[in-house]
Design a protein around this motif. Structure first.
Motif, PDB file in Angstrom:
ATOM      1  N   TYR A  58       0.798  -1.224   0.000  1.00  0.00           N
ATOM      2  CA  TYR A  58       0.000   0.000   0.000  1.00  0.00           C
ATOM      3  C   TYR A  58       0.836   1.283   0.000  1.00  0.00           C
ATOM      4  O   TYR A  58       0.274   2.375  -0.077  1.00  0.00           O
ATOM      5  CB  TYR A  58      -0.947   0.003   1.199  1.00  0.00           C
ATOM      6  N   GLY A  59       2.139   1.158   0.104  1.00  0.00           N
ATOM      7  CA  GLY A  59       3.002   2.326   0.052  1.00  0.00           C
ATOM      8  C   GLY A  59       3.713   2.588   1.360  1.00  0.00           C
ATOM      9  O   GLY A  59       3.072   2.763   2.405  1.00  0.00           O
ATOM     10  N   HIS A  60       5.056   2.593   1.316  1.00  0.00           N
ATOM     11  CA  HIS A  60       5.829   2.782   2.545  1.00  0.00           C
ATOM     12  C   HIS A  60       5.668   4.195   3.108  1.00  0.00           C
ATOM     13  O   HIS A  60       5.666   4.383   4.331  1.00  0.00           O
ATOM     14  CB  HIS A  60       7.309   2.487   2.274  1.00  0.00           C
ATOM     15  N   ARG A  61       5.537   5.188   2.229  1.00  0.00           N
ATOM     16  CA  ARG A  61       5.354   6.555   2.728  1.00  0.00           C
ATOM     17  C   ARG A  61       4.073   6.652   3.546  1.00  0.00           C
ATOM     18  O   ARG A  61       4.063   7.228   4.637  1.00  0.00           O
ATOM     19  CB  ARG A  61       5.307   7.539   1.552  1.00  0.00           C
ATOM     20  N   ARG A  62       3.001   6.102   3.017  1.00  0.00           N
ATOM     21  CA  ARG A  62       1.722   6.145   3.705  1.00  0.00           C
ATOM     22  C   ARG A  62       1.797   5.447   5.071  1.00  0.00           C
ATOM     23  O   ARG A  62       1.290   5.956   6.078  1.00  0.00           O
ATOM     24  CB  ARG A  62       0.661   5.475   2.825  1.00  0.00           C
ATOM     25  N   VAL A  63       2.433   4.284   5.091  1.00  0.00           N
ATOM     26  CA  VAL A  63       2.514   3.525   6.341  1.00  0.00           C
ATOM     27  C   VAL A  63       3.422   4.228   7.357  1.00  0.00           C
ATOM     28  O   VAL A  63       3.113   4.284   8.551  1.00  0.00           O
ATOM     29  CB  VAL A  63       3.002   2.087   6.050  1.00  0.00           C
ATOM     30  N   VAL A  64       4.541   4.793   6.892  1.00  0.00           N
ATOM     31  CA  VAL A  64       5.452   5.492   7.798  1.00  0.00           C
ATOM     32  C   VAL A  64       4.790   6.746   8.377  1.00  0.00           C
ATOM     33  O   VAL A  64       4.911   7.037   9.580  1.00  0.00           O
ATOM     34  CB  VAL A  64       6.767   5.841   7.082  1.00  0.00           C
ATOM     35  N   LEU A  65       4.082   7.496   7.545  1.00  0.00           N
ATOM     36  CA  LEU A  65       3.377   8.675   8.053  1.00  0.00           C
ATOM     37  C   LEU A  65       2.332   8.273   9.097  1.00  0.00           C
ATOM     38  O   LEU A  65       2.192   8.931  10.134  1.00  0.00           O
ATOM     39  CB  LEU A  65       2.714   9.435   6.903  1.00  0.00           C
ATOM     40  N   ALA A  66       1.602   7.188   8.810  1.00  0.00           N
ATOM     41  CA  ALA A  66       0.639   6.695   9.798  1.00  0.00           C
ATOM     42  C   ALA A  66       1.349   6.280  11.084  1.00  0.00           C
ATOM     43  O   ALA A  66       0.868   6.562  12.198  1.00  0.00           O
ATOM     44  CB  ALA A  66      -0.154   5.523   9.212  1.00  0.00           C
ATOM     45  N   GLY A  67       2.497   5.606  10.945  1.00  0.00           N
ATOM     46  CA  GLY A  67       3.249   5.184  12.122  1.00  0.00           C
ATOM     47  C   GLY A  67       3.718   6.358  12.971  1.00  0.00           C
ATOM     48  O   GLY A  67       3.614   6.336  14.196  1.00  0.00           O
ATOM     49  N   LEU A  68       4.244   7.398  12.318  1.00  0.00           N
ATOM     50  CA  LEU A  68       4.670   8.589  13.059  1.00  0.00           C
ATOM     51  C   LEU A  68       3.500   9.224  13.797  1.00  0.00           C
ATOM     52  O   LEU A  68       3.616   9.600  14.975  1.00  0.00           O
ATOM     53  CB  LEU A  68       5.291   9.605  12.098  1.00  0.00           C
ATOM     54  N   ALA A  69       2.357   9.350  13.117  1.00  0.00           N
ATOM     55  CA  ALA A  69       1.193   9.968  13.746  1.00  0.00           C
ATOM     56  C   ALA A  69       0.700   9.145  14.941  1.00  0.00           C
ATOM     57  O   ALA A  69       0.425   9.695  16.017  1.00  0.00           O
ATOM     58  CB  ALA A  69       0.071  10.135  12.717  1.00  0.00           C
ATOM     59  N   VAL A  70       0.606   7.827  14.761  1.00  0.00           N
ATOM     60  CA  VAL A  70       0.133   6.959  15.848  1.00  0.00           C
ATOM     61  C   VAL A  70       1.120   6.980  17.012  1.00  0.00           C
ATOM     62  O   VAL A  70       0.717   7.039  18.194  1.00  0.00           O
ATOM     63  CB  VAL A  70      -0.081   5.521  15.323  1.00  0.00           C
ATOM     64  N   ALA A  89      -2.511   1.069  27.907  1.00  0.00           N
ATOM     65  CA  ALA A  89      -3.194   1.168  26.619  1.00  0.00           C
ATOM     66  C   ALA A  89      -2.463   2.137  25.683  1.00  0.00           C
ATOM     67  O   ALA A  89      -2.306   1.870  24.481  1.00  0.00           O
ATOM     68  CB  ALA A  89      -4.640   1.623  26.826  1.00  0.00           C
ATOM     69  N   ALA A  90      -2.003   3.254  26.230  1.00  0.00           N
ATOM     70  CA  ALA A  90      -1.263   4.221  25.418  1.00  0.00           C
ATOM     71  C   ALA A  90       0.070   3.654  24.963  1.00  0.00           C
ATOM     72  O   ALA A  90       0.535   3.942  23.847  1.00  0.00           O
ATOM     73  CB  ALA A  90      -1.046   5.509  26.214  1.00  0.00           C
ATOM     74  N   ARG A  91       0.699   2.828  25.791  1.00  0.00           N
ATOM     75  CA  ARG A  91       1.948   2.181  25.387  1.00  0.00           C
ATOM     76  C   ARG A  91       1.708   1.209  24.240  1.00  0.00           C
ATOM     77  O   ARG A  91       2.551   1.062  23.340  1.00  0.00           O
ATOM     78  CB  ARG A  91       2.563   1.444  26.575  1.00  0.00           C
ATOM     79  N   VAL A  92       0.555   0.529  24.246  1.00  0.00           N
ATOM     80  CA  VAL A  92       0.210  -0.352  23.126  1.00  0.00           C
ATOM     81  C   VAL A  92       0.070   0.478  21.846  1.00  0.00           C
ATOM     82  O   VAL A  92       0.556   0.083  20.778  1.00  0.00           O
ATOM     83  CB  VAL A  92      -1.086  -1.135  23.432  1.00  0.00           C
ATOM     84  N   VAL A  93      -0.581   1.643  21.957  1.00  0.00           N
ATOM     85  CA  VAL A  93      -0.716   2.525  20.796  1.00  0.00           C
ATOM     86  C   VAL A  93       0.668   2.949  20.299  1.00  0.00           C
ATOM     87  O   VAL A  93       0.935   2.956  19.092  1.00  0.00           O
ATOM     88  CB  VAL A  93      -1.576   3.754  21.155  1.00  0.00           C
ATOM     89  N   GLN A  94       1.552   3.309  21.231  1.00  0.00           N
ATOM     90  CA  GLN A  94       2.927   3.638  20.848  1.00  0.00           C
ATOM     91  C   GLN A  94       3.573   2.485  20.081  1.00  0.00           C
ATOM     92  O   GLN A  94       4.246   2.688  19.065  1.00  0.00           O
ATOM     93  CB  GLN A  94       3.763   3.924  22.100  1.00  0.00           C
ATOM     94  N   GLY A  95       3.392   1.264  20.583  1.00  0.00           N
ATOM     95  CA  GLY A  95       3.995   0.096  19.938  1.00  0.00           C
ATOM     96  C   GLY A  95       3.445  -0.141  18.549  1.00  0.00           C
ATOM     97  O   GLY A  95       4.178  -0.543  17.639  1.00  0.00           O
ATOM     98  N   VAL A  96       2.132   0.105  18.363  1.00  0.00           N
ATOM     99  CA  VAL A  96       1.540  -0.020  17.023  1.00  0.00           C
ATOM    100  C   VAL A  96       2.201   0.984  16.076  1.00  0.00           C
ATOM    101  O   VAL A  96       2.569   0.649  14.938  1.00  0.00           O
ATOM    102  CB  VAL A  96       0.019   0.205  17.086  1.00  0.00           C
ATOM    103  N   GLY A  97       2.356   2.223  16.549  1.00  0.00           N
ATOM    104  CA  GLY A  97       3.021   3.232  15.720  1.00  0.00           C
ATOM    105  C   GLY A  97       4.446   2.847  15.387  1.00  0.00           C
ATOM    106  O   GLY A  97       4.900   3.008  14.242  1.00  0.00           O
ATOM    107  N   ALA A  99       5.689  -0.176  15.200  1.00  0.00           N
ATOM    108  CA  ALA A  99       5.697  -1.302  14.263  1.00  0.00           C
ATOM    109  C   ALA A  99       5.397  -0.841  12.840  1.00  0.00           C
ATOM    110  O   ALA A  99       5.967  -1.365  11.876  1.00  0.00           O
ATOM    111  CB  ALA A  99       4.666  -2.340  14.702  1.00  0.00           C
ATOM    112  N   LEU A 100       4.504   0.136  12.691  1.00  0.00           N
ATOM    113  CA  LEU A 100       4.228   0.685  11.363  1.00  0.00           C
ATOM    114  C   LEU A 100       5.431   1.450  10.820  1.00  0.00           C
ATOM    115  O   LEU A 100       5.718   1.429   9.623  1.00  0.00           O
ATOM    116  CB  LEU A 100       3.009   1.617  11.428  1.00  0.00           C
TER     117      LEU A 100
END
Length: 447
Positions: A58-70, A89-97, A99-100
């Motif tokens: 789906y595009g590395h730029r898109r995923v990286v931008l989403a990761g930075l935001a998350v 819960a917030a640490r889990v959100v950090q981890g999702v970001g 990983a993206l």
């Protein structure tokens, strides 16, 4: 991309320094603190493999931008958390970001520098900045906790993320391959369930005892998830998140097992060590961060040289030497007592850190060399996932073994047991890599 990579690795170690302050500030025990660390590690380990595939498709730029935001949103939520459940819960959100973000940083750099020489220099800069994050974590964390309180450890990420996000929007071009396989969602979900259930069983076992009903239920869920994951990956074949064919290569399995042992022992023991330095010995956060600098500095200094040695003589001997050196350092930690002077700890930390500096590039290189060249990206991702998984399980086990620092006698006995157990695992890893890793680091060409 370097800023994003630095933040992801920084959060692996920076939070450990803040744990006693978080515990006293939010009124939680060791079990709660384990979840604060493992919430991040589990999300990162669970999503790492599929996020790379998602970027390809789906595009590395898109995923990286989403990761930075998350990651930024998660960091802000951590800094404002009113209690431990919200913080976890917030640490889990950090981890999702994270990983993206993490797999895409290297992919974007690779595409931004098509000339091989320029690409090599760019990747070297990326790796060098990342290697500074581990020793910087305890120092930055200690200074922030002592000066501004534990919340600043998370809030400091927010302005950095904003700058990196805006810069990435301007500077990064999109890249995608519509023919890339779809992400392995069943594998990702089953892997996440396995990790969370196993971690819950260890952490709750330390609180309630191994025979508690919720512990047995979590262990049963973990076993079922493991069996289901194996069946799902076999059925998916070469497009699986964890292709079974790769694990039929003994060198690949040995390299990733050693990588998992490395982080299981390192992050688990570090979790207890930081509690020992602050809650038992009464050091400040900054003083504790300075105390563990000999553990992390060798990673930044020795790892590049270790990589060169590995490229010349192969991974087997450097990996074995690193494991043995770390085992000796771990064994020396059994000398730690409530009032031990720092010279008692220093040889243990130095040996442990030197071992990690030699071991880390060797196991990564061995994993990549054990597979065909076209699977090298996947091999690197599996190696990263093995390390993150080992770290998450190690923290869960370490807290269960050591218990509460307030019970000083039991805590120290648990600390010593953990150090000896880690030394034993490192020694077992030495036997494994000597038996299964090749003497020369030659990439595999066949399928």
């Amino acid at each position: 991309m370097c800023a994003g990579y630095f933040l992801v690795l920084l959060d692996v170690t920076v939070v450990n320094v803040a744990l006693p302050a978080i515990g006293s500030g939010l009124g939680t025990d060791v079990g709660g603190l384990q979840w604060v660390v493992d919430g991040y590690a589990l999300a990162l380990a669970s999503l790492m493999l599929t996020s790379g595939t998602t970027g390809d498709r789906y595009g590395h730029r898109r995923v990286v931008l989403a990761g930075l935001a998350v990651f930024g949103v998660g960091s802000l939520a951590c800094g404002l958390a009113p209690d431990v459940p919200v913080l976890v819960a917030a640490r889990v959100v950090q981890g999702v970001g994270a990983a993206l973000l993490l797999p895409g940083t290297l992919a974007i750099i690779g595409r931004a520098f098509p000339d091989p020489a320029s690409r090599a220099r760019a990747i070297g800069l990326w790796a060098g900045i990342g290697s500074l994050a581990l020793p910087a974590g305890p120092l930055v964390g200690g200074a922030l906790v002592d000066g501004l309180g534990w919340r600043s450890v998370f809030l400091v990420n927010v302005p950095i993320v904003l700058v990196a996000l805006v810069w990435s929007v301007v500077a990064v071009r999109e890249s995608r391959d519509s023919r890339a396989p779809l992400p392995d969602l069943p594998g990702m979900l089953l892997g996440a369930l396995l990790l969370f259930a196993a971690t819950y069983a260890f952490i709750q076992g330390g609180r309630s005892g191994a025979g508690a009903p919720q512990v047995l239920a979590a262990a049963a869920v973990a076993v079922v998830a493991l069996l289901a994951l194996g069946a799902a990956e076999i059925r998916r074949g070469d497009t699986a998140m964890l292709p079974p064919a790769l694990f039929r290569r003994p060198a690949f399995g040995a390299a990733n097992t050693a990588a998992g042992i490395m982080n299981l022992c390192t992050l688990g023991t570090l979790f207890v060590l930081m509690l020992y330095l602050q809650s038992v010995q009464g050091r400040s956060a900054l003083n504790a961060g300075l105390a563990v600098l000999p553990l992390f500095a060798p990673l930044a200094v020795i790892a590049p040289f270790g990589g060169r040695v590995t490229s010349r003589i192969g991974a087997r001997l450097p990996a074995a030497a690193g494991l043995l050196c770390a085992a000796m350092g771990m064994a020396l930690l059994t000398r730690a007592q409530p009032h031990s002077a720092y010279p008692v700890l220093l040889p243990a930390l130095l040996l442990w850190g030197i071992g990690l500096g030699v071991l880390t590039p060797a196991v990564v290189a061995a994993a990549i060399a054990a597979v065909p060249e076209e699977r090298s990206g996947l091999a690197s991702a599996v190696s990263n996932t093995a390390r993150q998984t080992g770290g998450a399980i190690g923290i869960a086990v370490a807290g269960a073994v050591a218990g509460q620092p307030a019970h000083q006698g039991h805590f120290l006995r648990g600390f010593h047991t953990l150090a000896l157990g880690s030394a034993g695992l490192y020694a077992a890893g030495t036997v494994l890599v000597l038996a299964l890793l090749p003497g020369a680091l030659l990439p595999t060409r066949g399928k």
